[in-house]
Design an enzyme around this catalytic site. Structure first.
Site, PDB file in Angstrom:
ATOM      1  N   CYS A   1      33.203  41.091  43.382  1.00  0.00           N
ATOM      2  CA  CYS A   1      33.314  40.474  41.749  1.00  0.00           C
ATOM      3  C   CYS A   1      32.658  41.436  40.872  1.00  0.00           C
ATOM      4  O   CYS A   1      31.674  42.219  41.165  1.00  0.00           O
ATOM      5  CB  CYS A   1      32.678  39.200  41.764  1.00  0.00           C
ATOM      6  SG  CYS A   1      33.188  37.886  43.015  1.00  0.00           S
TER       7      CYS A   1
ATOM      8  N   ASN B   1      27.756  37.628  41.348  1.00  0.00           N
ATOM      9  CA  ASN B   1      28.390  38.535  42.384  1.00  0.00           C
ATOM     10  C   ASN B   1      27.512  38.568  43.721  1.00  0.00           C
ATOM     11  O   ASN B   1      26.087  38.731  43.374  1.00  0.00           O
ATOM     12  CB  ASN B   1      28.459  39.870  41.494  1.00  0.00           C
ATOM     13  CG  ASN B   1      28.794  41.072  42.581  1.00  0.00           C
ATOM     14  OD1 ASN B   1      28.255  42.205  42.366  1.00  0.00           O
ATOM     15  ND2 ASN B   1      29.353  40.827  43.883  1.00  0.00           N
ATOM     16  N   GLY B   2      27.894  38.156  44.755  1.00  0.00           N
ATOM     17  CA  GLY B   2      27.000  38.247  45.795  1.00  0.00           C
ATOM     18  C   GLY B   2      27.284  37.202  46.787  1.00  0.00           C
ATOM     19  O   GLY B   2      28.256  36.313  46.527  1.00  0.00           O
TER      20      GLY B   2
ATOM     21  N   HIS C   1      47.036  53.550  79.037  1.00  0.00           N
ATOM     22  CA  HIS C   1      45.950  52.578  79.329  1.00  0.00           C
ATOM     23  C   HIS C   1      46.170  51.012  78.639  1.00  0.00           C
ATOM     24  O   HIS C   1      45.231  50.479  78.610  1.00  0.00           O
ATOM     25  CB  HIS C   1      44.633  53.075  78.957  1.00  0.00           C
ATOM     26  CG  HIS C   1      44.332  54.522  79.907  1.00  0.00           C
ATOM     27  ND1 HIS C   1      43.894  54.542  80.980  1.00  0.00           N
ATOM     28  CD2 HIS C   1      44.102  55.617  79.342  1.00  0.00           C
ATOM     29  CE1 HIS C   1      43.596  55.662  81.501  1.00  0.00           C
ATOM     30  NE2 HIS C   1      44.143  56.465  80.216  1.00  0.00           N
TER      31      HIS C   1
ATOM     32  N   LYS D   1      46.276  52.875  56.257  1.00  0.00           N
ATOM     33  CA  LYS D   1      47.163  53.045  54.853  1.00  0.00           C
ATOM     34  C   LYS D   1      48.258  52.197  54.956  1.00  0.00           C
ATOM     35  O   LYS D   1      48.545  51.155  54.108  1.00  0.00           O
ATOM     36  CB  LYS D   1      47.490  54.323  54.801  1.00  0.00           C
ATOM     37  CG  LYS D   1      46.355  55.220  54.361  1.00  0.00           C
ATOM     38  CD  LYS D   1      45.930  55.210  52.725  1.00  0.00           C
ATOM     39  CE  LYS D   1      44.772  54.264  52.620  1.00  0.00           C
ATOM     40  NZ  LYS D   1      43.459  54.679  52.911  1.00  0.00           N
TER      41      LYS D   1
ATOM     42  N   TRP E   1      36.470  38.230  43.591  1.00  0.00           N
ATOM     43  CA  TRP E   1      37.055  38.457  44.768  1.00  0.00           C
ATOM     44  C   TRP E   1      36.485  37.325  45.932  1.00  0.00           C
ATOM     45  O   TRP E   1      35.225  37.357  46.108  1.00  0.00           O
ATOM     46  CB  TRP E   1      36.637  39.729  45.423  1.00  0.00           C
ATOM     47  CG  TRP E   1      37.261  40.229  46.651  1.00  0.00           C
ATOM     48  CD1 TRP E   1      38.393  40.567  47.154  1.00  0.00           C
ATOM     49  CD2 TRP E   1      36.745  40.038  48.164  1.00  0.00           C
ATOM     50  NE1 TRP E   1      38.795  40.745  48.323  1.00  0.00           N
ATOM     51  CE2 TRP E   1      37.634  40.325  49.106  1.00  0.00           C
ATOM     52  CE3 TRP E   1      35.619  39.342  48.492  1.00  0.00           C
ATOM     53  CZ2 TRP E   1      37.498  40.234  50.325  1.00  0.00           C
ATOM     54  CZ3 TRP E   1      35.296  39.072  49.782  1.00  0.00           C
ATOM     55  CH2 TRP E   1      36.380  39.796  50.823  1.00  0.00           C
TER      56      TRP E   1
ATOM     57  N   GLU F   1      43.608  56.518  60.254  1.00  0.00           N
ATOM     58  CA  GLU F   1      43.590  56.224  58.722  1.00  0.00           C
ATOM     59  C   GLU F   1      45.235  55.957  58.315  1.00  0.00           C
ATOM     60  O   GLU F   1      45.659  55.322  57.386  1.00  0.00           O
ATOM     61  CB  GLU F   1      43.334  57.690  58.109  1.00  0.00           C
ATOM     62  CG  GLU F   1      43.398  57.621  56.665  1.00  0.00           C
ATOM     63  CD  GLU F   1      42.757  56.687  55.995  1.00  0.00           C
ATOM     64  OE1 GLU F   1      41.980  55.809  56.232  1.00  0.00           O
ATOM     65  OE2 GLU F   1      43.113  56.573  54.612  1.00  0.00           O
TER      66      GLU F   1
ATOM     67  N   GLU G   1      47.130  48.491  54.919  1.00  0.00           N
ATOM     68  CA  GLU G   1      46.525  47.909  53.639  1.00  0.00           C
ATOM     69  C   GLU G   1      47.467  47.636  52.495  1.00  0.00           C
ATOM     70  O   GLU G   1      47.627  46.676  51.753  1.00  0.00           O
ATOM     71  CB  GLU G   1      45.747  48.960  52.915  1.00  0.00           C
ATOM     72  CG  GLU G   1      44.346  49.152  53.447  1.00  0.00           C
ATOM     73  CD  GLU G   1      43.388  50.200  52.809  1.00  0.00           C
ATOM     74  OE1 GLU G   1      43.816  51.430  52.865  1.00  0.00           O
ATOM     75  OE2 GLU G   1      42.609  49.966  52.259  1.00  0.00           O
TER      76      GLU G   1
ATOM     77  N   ARG H   1      36.578  45.651  41.705  1.00  0.00           N
ATOM     78  CA  ARG H   1      35.489  44.913  42.485  1.00  0.00           C
ATOM     79  C   ARG H   1      36.330  43.488  42.699  1.00  0.00           C
ATOM     80  O   ARG H   1      35.748  42.700  43.561  1.00  0.00           O
ATOM     81  CB  ARG H   1      34.356  44.648  41.639  1.00  0.00           C
ATOM     82  CG  ARG H   1      33.772  45.922  41.056  1.00  0.00           C
ATOM     83  CD  ARG H   1      32.558  45.488  40.168  1.00  0.00           C
ATOM     84  NE  ARG H   1      31.394  45.061  41.078  1.00  0.00           N
ATOM     85  CZ  ARG H   1      30.511  45.721  41.598  1.00  0.00           C
ATOM     86  NH1 ARG H   1      30.389  47.082  41.306  1.00  0.00           N
ATOM     87  NH2 ARG H   1      29.699  44.985  42.079  1.00  0.00           N
TER      88      ARG H   1
ATOM     89  N   LYS I   1      38.588  47.400  45.508  1.00  0.00           N
ATOM     90  CA  LYS I   1      38.453  48.810  45.536  1.00  0.00           C
ATOM     91  C   LYS I   1      36.966  49.183  46.249  1.00  0.00           C
ATOM     92  O   LYS I   1      36.658  50.005  46.975  1.00  0.00           O
ATOM     93  CB  LYS I   1      38.673  49.661  44.305  1.00  0.00           C
ATOM     94  CG  LYS I   1      38.368  51.080  44.095  1.00  0.00           C
ATOM     95  CD  LYS I   1      39.450  51.805  45.003  1.00  0.00           C
ATOM     96  CE  LYS I   1      39.250  53.344  45.056  1.00  0.00           C
ATOM     97  NZ  LYS I   1      39.890  53.720  46.172  1.00  0.00           N
TER      98      LYS I   1
HETATM   99  C1  AGP Z   1      40.405  52.482  51.655  1.00  0.00           C
HETATM  100  O1  AGP Z   1      41.914  52.491  51.523  1.00  0.00           O
HETATM  101  C2  AGP Z   1      40.022  51.165  51.678  1.00  0.00           C
HETATM  102  N1  AGP Z   1      40.204  50.566  50.123  1.00  0.00           N
HETATM  103  C3  AGP Z   1      38.537  50.744  52.103  1.00  0.00           C
HETATM  104  O2  AGP Z   1      38.751  51.002  53.832  1.00  0.00           O
HETATM  105  C4  AGP Z   1      37.287  51.655  51.535  1.00  0.00           C
HETATM  106  O3  AGP Z   1      37.658  53.089  52.250  1.00  0.00           O
HETATM  107  C5  AGP Z   1      36.033  51.234  52.298  1.00  0.00           C
HETATM  108  O4  AGP Z   1      35.764  50.047  51.718  1.00  0.00           O
HETATM  109  C6  AGP Z   1      34.804  52.092  51.889  1.00  0.00           C
HETATM  110  O5  AGP Z   1      34.594  52.156  50.248  1.00  0.00           O
HETATM  111  P1  AGP Z   1      33.759  53.426  49.939  1.00  0.00           P
HETATM  112  O6  AGP Z   1      34.001  54.703  50.385  1.00  0.00           O
HETATM  113  O7  AGP Z   1      33.795  53.126  48.286  1.00  0.00           O
HETATM  114  O8  AGP Z   1      32.268  52.936  50.418  1.00  0.00           O
END
Ligand code: AGP
Length: 616
Positions: free
Chosen positions: A2, A100-101, A512, A493, A74, A489, A496, A27, A611
């Site tokens: 948030c 926020n928290g 395995h 991607k 969020w 990764e 996500e 956020r 983000k």
């Molecule tokens: C990446 O695509 C994600 N949005 C997420 O995994 C991100 O990398 C993770 O939350 C870490 O964020 P930061 O690098 O700002 O700490």
């Protein structure tokens, strides 16, 4: 998570609150709300969805007033509904609060409040605080600003967990209170008024100076004055404000439909920036002034721990093998989200690098603090160099990738891997890496931007390949050695932004267990450059083909064997092994991007994500 914006303005608060909230959407963006003191009462507007919806509502039905608080959410406790959107109110409806928290003891506090006759309208942990503060304030003999501060102190004294809060009360008028523990909160001062914000950038256009509140601080603002109290009741000196740097340039999407696509294409430039001025050719090494360590001190390190979350953790994994190969120093990667619960053995010769694009990830901040507590040297690797991690670490490396707006990290990932390669070079050259090998690494790294630009020319070709597989309901990503984190990764991607289940594995793990998933509807993406394990990868591809699994391979230009074996190939320039991870991730970023676009997904703001993950 948030985001919070508060304002006591010289003019109307509403435009500041809305613009600031828009900048904090990274956020969280599931709902938003404002509360503004109109000179008599507090008026509120809340909407489910993006800040733009709240802005439209306020456009139709503005609130007049110079003092207000606002929030972009969020969801942690309670579904995404208008009732659960902040601000939350006490029973009188005269106290509004944003948070926020996470309040860990909200259930016990809520039960007590209900027993004492309070009515709750939301399922949030936040509403508990509004009632708790309101209850103490209402029974105070004089309902003035001092009494409100005292009520906040009393309520926060009972709260367990993390909070950054902003609140206002109709009876105290042009007056805001802010408090923090665990969640960031900043007070800013400018010609247009006083501001609260979850980060500096959101208010940097309007303020000249800021104060970073400390855990346990309660700040009181009346438009002219600012003072700090402590939840603990101890005396607090009002902190001296610090000057604000110019905010980072906010560019639009340019010719791209999405920020993510633009950021993928920025990588040649961001990699150049990450390396600019950081090579010492005479010493065949890398230099980072921000590390603030002499070579003698660096030689003291006998172990390195890299910690981070999500994509950043994958960059750490890629960096682990690069640093070990170059510097022959043991490297371990730790999920920051597990770190403080694992009792990681640390000592004064183990350097802990807290890695984070945002520098505000709660888990990574906690890992950094835990490492400090245990006496380890703590360094940061951040893109946002005015973040909590950058401020709290003893030194570090700035990524210089510029603002990354797409929620899915792309350009910061490659900058992180390059920064770790340069760190490996630096640590190697003060140990036993020969000068000639150091120079080879420098030349290789310097060639990367051009090579990445060549890979980006495959964008359209990759979009056609992605179009063939959009109906897939599951993807497998495979790679060996330093390409295994790239497989992880690529899978992240895909999950996500397209919401298609995908998993990454070391190619040899296939037999395995994972091979049970292979069928003619499950595409496997193999990272199979012509490196030392090329033949091994070919065998794994054969195993998948034998079970009718479609295979898309990322390989080396001119590889006809791979082209004849696989359903689709994406062929990249031949590079030394240590450069392959950066090059190989680009087609996977593009593949996920084009898949998500073809499926009509909201690429830059995927559902359920934010983000910056600022709660545990
Ligand atoms: C990446 O695509 C994600 N949005 C997420 O995994 C991100 O990398 C993770 O939350 C870490 O964020 P930061 O690098 O700002 O700490």
């Amino acid at each position: 998570m948030c985001g919070i914006i508060g304002c006591i303005g010289e003019a109307a608060a509403q435009p500041f609150l809305i613009e600031g909230l828009g900048r904090l959407e990274y956020r969280g963006y599931d709902s938003a709300g404002v509360a503004i003191w109109n000179g008599k009462d507090i008026e509120t507007r809340k909407t489910v969805g993006r800040v733009s919806r709240l802005a439209a509502t306020l456009n139709d039905s503005p609130i007049d007033g110079d003092t207000g608080i606002s929030h972009t959410r969020w969801a942690t406790h309670g579904a995404v509904t208008e009732q659960n959107a902040h601000p939350h109110f006490d029973d009188s409806g005269r106290l509004a609060l944003v948070h926020n928290g996470v309040l860990e003891n909200h259930k016990a506090l809520r039960d007590g409040l209900i027993e004492r006759g309070h009515n709750f309208v939301s399922q949030t942990d936040t509403e508990v605080l509004a009632h708790l503060i309101g209850e103490t304030f209402d029974i105070s003999p004089v309902q003035n600003r001092e009494a409100l501060v005292a009520a906040v102190k009393s309520a926060l004294g009972q709260a367990l967990g993390t909070y950054g809060i902003g609140l206002l009360h109709a009876d105290t008028g042009r007056f805001l209170i802010a408090a923090r523990k665990g969640s960031p909160l900043i007070v800013g001062f400018g010609d247009g008024g006083q501001f609260l914000s979850s980060d500096v950038d959101a208010i940097a256009d309007w303020v000249n100076e800021v104060v970073y509140l400390e855990d346990g601080d309660i700040a009181a603002l009346d438009g002219d004055h600012f003072e700090v109290h402590r939840v603990s009741g101890e005396e607090a000196a009002t902190p001296a404000p610090v000057r604000v740097e110019a905010p980072p340039v906010r560019e639009g999407k340019g010719r791209y439909a999405h920020f993510m696509h633009k950021e993928i294409h920025e990588q040649p430039e961001t990699l150049r920036e990450a390396m600019k001025g950081r090579f010492d050719r005479e010493g065949a090494t890398a230099t980072f002034s921000g590390l603030q360590r002499t070579n003698e001190e660096l030689r003291e390190w006998h172990r390195i721990v890299l910690t981070g979350c999500g994509t950043t953790y994958h960059a750490a994994l890629a960096g682990e093998s690069l640093i070990e190969a170059m510097a022959r120093i043991p490297v371990e990667c730790e999920y920051a989200s597990e770190f403080r619960y694992r009792n990681v053995p640390l000592d004064s010769r183990t350097a802990v690098f807290a890695m984070s694009q945002s520098g505000e990830t709660a888990d990574t901040i906690a890992a950094l603090r835990e490492s400090k507590r245990k006496g380890a040297p703590t360094l940061g690797i951040c893109n946002n160099v005015i973040s909590t991690i950058a401020r709290e670490s003893e030194g570090g490396i700035g990524l210089r990738a510029g603002l990354e707006i797409g929620v899915a990290a792309t350009k910061t990932f490659t900058s992180q891997v390059v920064a770790l390669s340069m760190l490996g070079l630096l640590l190697g050259r003060i140990r036993d890496l020969p000068h000639a090998e150091g120079m080879d690494i420098i030349r290789g790294l310097e060639s990367l931007p051009e090579l990445v630009a060549r890979v980006l020319e495959l964008d359209e070709e990759i979009s056609h390949i992605a179009a063939k597989y959009v109906s897939a309901r599951n993807f497998l990503f495979m790679g060996r050695q330093a390409n295994f984190p790239i497989a992880l990764e690529g899978a992240l991607k895909m999950k996500e932004i397209s919401y298609i289940p995908a998993s990454g594995y070391p190619s040899a793990e296939l037999k395995h267990g994972v091979i049970a998933l292979v069928n003619d509807e499950t595409p496997s993406i193999f990272l199979a450059p012509q490196d030392g394990v090329y033949e091994k990868n070919l065998s794994n591809i054969e195993e998948v083909k034998a079970r009718k699994g479609p295979v898309i391979a990322v390989g080396t230009e001119g590889d006809e064997t791979l082209a004849s074996l696989c359903d689709d190939v994406i062929l990249l320039p031949q590079v030394p092994d240590f450069l392959a991870p950066v090059l190989n991730v680009i087609p996977l970023q593009l593949f996920a991007y084009h898949t998500a676009v073809a499926l009509g997904c909201d690429v830059d703001k995927p559902k359920n994500l934010a983000k910056s993950v600022t709660v545990e």
